[in-house]
Write an enzyme that holds these catalytic residues in place. Structure first.
Site, mmCIF file in Angstrom:
data_model
loop_
_atom_site.group_PDB
_atom_site.id
_atom_site.type_symbol
_atom_site.label_atom_id
_atom_site.label_comp_id
_atom_site.label_asym_id
_atom_site.label_seq_id
_atom_site.Cartn_x
_atom_site.Cartn_y
_atom_site.Cartn_z
ATOM 1 N N ASN A 71 -5.809 -6.847 14.168
ATOM 2 C CA ASN A 71 -6.272 -8.025 15.145
ATOM 3 C C ASN A 71 -7.044 -8.519 15.502
ATOM 4 O O ASN A 71 -7.651 -8.850 16.889
ATOM 5 C CB ASN A 71 -5.834 -6.825 16.185
ATOM 6 C CG ASN A 71 -4.002 -6.759 16.703
ATOM 7 O OD1 ASN A 71 -3.247 -7.121 15.969
ATOM 8 N ND2 ASN A 71 -4.045 -5.563 17.948
ATOM 9 N N HIS A 161 -2.206 -15.200 8.097
ATOM 10 C CA HIS A 161 -0.986 -13.979 8.149
ATOM 11 C C HIS A 161 0.056 -14.645 8.473
ATOM 12 O O HIS A 161 0.357 -15.288 9.001
ATOM 13 C CB HIS A 161 -2.087 -12.566 9.232
ATOM 14 C CG HIS A 161 -1.976 -11.635 9.725
ATOM 15 N ND1 HIS A 161 -1.454 -10.764 8.541
ATOM 16 C CD2 HIS A 161 -0.820 -10.731 10.211
ATOM 17 C CE1 HIS A 161 -1.607 -9.364 8.963
ATOM 18 N NE2 HIS A 161 -0.744 -9.408 10.341
ATOM 19 N N GLU A 210 3.985 -10.689 6.122
ATOM 20 C CA GLU A 210 5.460 -10.710 6.171
ATOM 21 C C GLU A 210 6.550 -10.986 6.724
ATOM 22 O O GLU A 210 7.507 -11.395 6.984
ATOM 23 C CB GLU A 210 5.939 -9.384 7.605
ATOM 24 C CG GLU A 210 4.531 -7.997 7.134
ATOM 25 C CD GLU A 210 4.544 -7.091 8.994
ATOM 26 O OE1 GLU A 210 5.732 -7.306 9.725
ATOM 27 O OE2 GLU A 210 4.729 -5.836 8.591
ATOM 28 N N GLU A 349 0.206 -2.385 4.422
ATOM 29 C CA GLU A 349 -0.059 -1.590 5.905
ATOM 30 C C GLU A 349 0.582 -0.852 5.844
ATOM 31 O O GLU A 349 2.223 -0.279 5.224
ATOM 32 C CB GLU A 349 -0.003 -2.815 6.957
ATOM 33 C CG GLU A 349 0.169 -4.299 6.929
ATOM 34 C CD GLU A 349 0.290 -5.294 8.903
ATOM 35 O OE1 GLU A 349 1.075 -4.292 9.003
ATOM 36 O OE2 GLU A 349 -0.178 -5.904 8.175
#
Length: 412
Positions: A71, A161, A210, A349
């Protein structure tokens, strides 16, 4: 009126032919040429030492246990918001501090050997108006942060990301949007690759997060709240083509990028959708034994992801039965097929969410320990997802609780 109806029907038929669920092909030209500005580093101007005989399976051993700088550099500015700010100011948008050398030094002291730095490159790319140039200040800041991590002795993974979900352009019904996705992806990675092409093999590029899969059908700033139209077969084919594009673009930039280790995102970074899947194909590579595969692990999701009850599940507050441990071991075994084929496996992750009152759930330490034990057994590299939940990046740098700290400090 009849002509209008016939025209509309023809348009629907053409659309259905292209996006038919029975078709497994994603029909988009990835050979589109792009032109990007020079982005070469002023700090590293000649190739650094490179351990070229090292294989990706051997590299995962060297990477040891890793942690995400969560983050932070991937905190997204918001659609149509300023791309002209000080680049480090974006890092605090999601409640984390700016990246600092002491964070990486703290990771190393805690027993980590690698760090994954998720990035939102579009924070300083005005792609909403068709400009795919990454601002020099953004490249400079990322390079600064990468060097902080390298100076701390860590292996470093950088990616693009979620980044506002621009990935949904790949699944748009609008051909111009799909072309935009290809141009944007190629332009982005050409600029990144050229900036870091002389860096050593301690820097690893990851082609996404993802979104390689269902993320291709995300709503975008251009889609008027409509999702993409790709079938699952087409999403698989698109993922394969994007991954091949990634490898080809990086290799084309020369210098150490000819041999750099590249981390390929699995489909949705999901173990079951990536392993033992004929539809998911690892890209071809001109370099030998330099590709790795990335999946994420948040199973069971009601335990790992939820802090409180949600519409789709009630929060699970404990973990650790023999049956649950067996399920984890079985899941991890599924990725062994990649190691057997010479691909290093990275669990990019993994983690367990805190409770609503920011306490560890019962079994968290055991769950984390079991992940590491399975990775040790199978020679995978696990990279903990953390956003200052377990590991503090303000005040005293380090794990907040000794039982979690011990898991990592007691491992090589």
């Amino acid at each position: 009126m009849k002509k209008t109806v016939l025209f509309l029907l023809s348009s629907v038929l053409i659309h259905n032919m292209f996006f038919s669920a029975s078709s497994s092909l994603y029909e988009q030209d990835f050979s589109i040429k792009v032109i990007v500005p020079s982005t070469e580093s002023k700090l590293v101007t000649s190739p650094q030492p490179f351990e070229n005989d090292l294989t990706s399976v051997e590299l995962t051993k060297k990477m040891g246990n890793g942690i995400n700088l969560g983050n932070t550099l991937e905190a997204f500015r918001g659609y149509n918001q300023s791309t002209k700010r000080n680049p480090s100011s974006y890092e605090t948008l999601w409640g984390q501090p700016e990246a600092q050398s002491r964070h990486f030094e703290g990771f190393a002291r805690a027993g980590f050997k690698s760090v994954r730095i998720p990035i939102a490159w579009t924070n300083m790319m005005d792609y909403e108006h068709g400009d795919f140039t990454i601002a020099a200040a953004m490249l400079d800041r990322v390079e600064e942060v990468v060097n902080m991590a390298l100076d701390a002795g860590l292996y470093v993974v950088i990616n693009d990301h979620w980044d506002g979900g621009w990935w949904g352009l790949f699944g748009s019904a609008d051909k111009s949007h799909r072309e935009m996705a290809v141009k944007m992806y190629k332009s982005m990675w050409l600029q990144i690759a050229n900036r870091f092409k002389n860096y050593s093999d301690r820097l690893i590029f990851e082609g996404g997060n993802e979104e390689h899969g269902d993320g291709f059908n995300l709503e975008t700033v251009f889609s008027n709240k409509k999702k993409g139209v790709l079938s699952e077969n087409q999403k698989y084919d698109c993922a394969n083509q994007v991954n091949q594009c990634f490898v080809d673009v990086i290799r084309s930039t020369g210098s150490n990028n000819q041999y750099r280790f590249l981390l390929i995102p699995g489909y949705n970074t999901d173990i079951d959708k990536t392993s033992h899947q004929s539809r998911f194909v690892m890209p071809k590579d001109s370099a030998s034994n330099k590709l790795m595969i990335s999946v994420h692990y948040y199973t069971p999701s009601d335990y790992c992801i939820l802090s409180e009850d949600a519409s789709w599940a009630k929060v699970k507050m404990n973990w650790g039965s023999d049956y649950e441990k067996k399920i984890m071991a079985t899941n991890f075994e599924k990725m062994k097929e990649f190691v057997d084929k010479g691909y290093g496996v990275v669990i990019g992750e993994y983690g367990v969410a805190l409770t609503k009152s920011t306490k560890k759930k019962e079994g968290t330490v055991e769950w984390l320990s079991c992940v590491l034990e399975n990775c040790d057994k199978l020679n995978y590299c696990p990279i903990l997802w953390d956003c200052s939940s377990l590991f503090s990046r303000t005040g005293k740098i380090g794990f907040k609780e000794s039982d979690v700290a011990a898991i990592y400090s007691n491992r090589e």
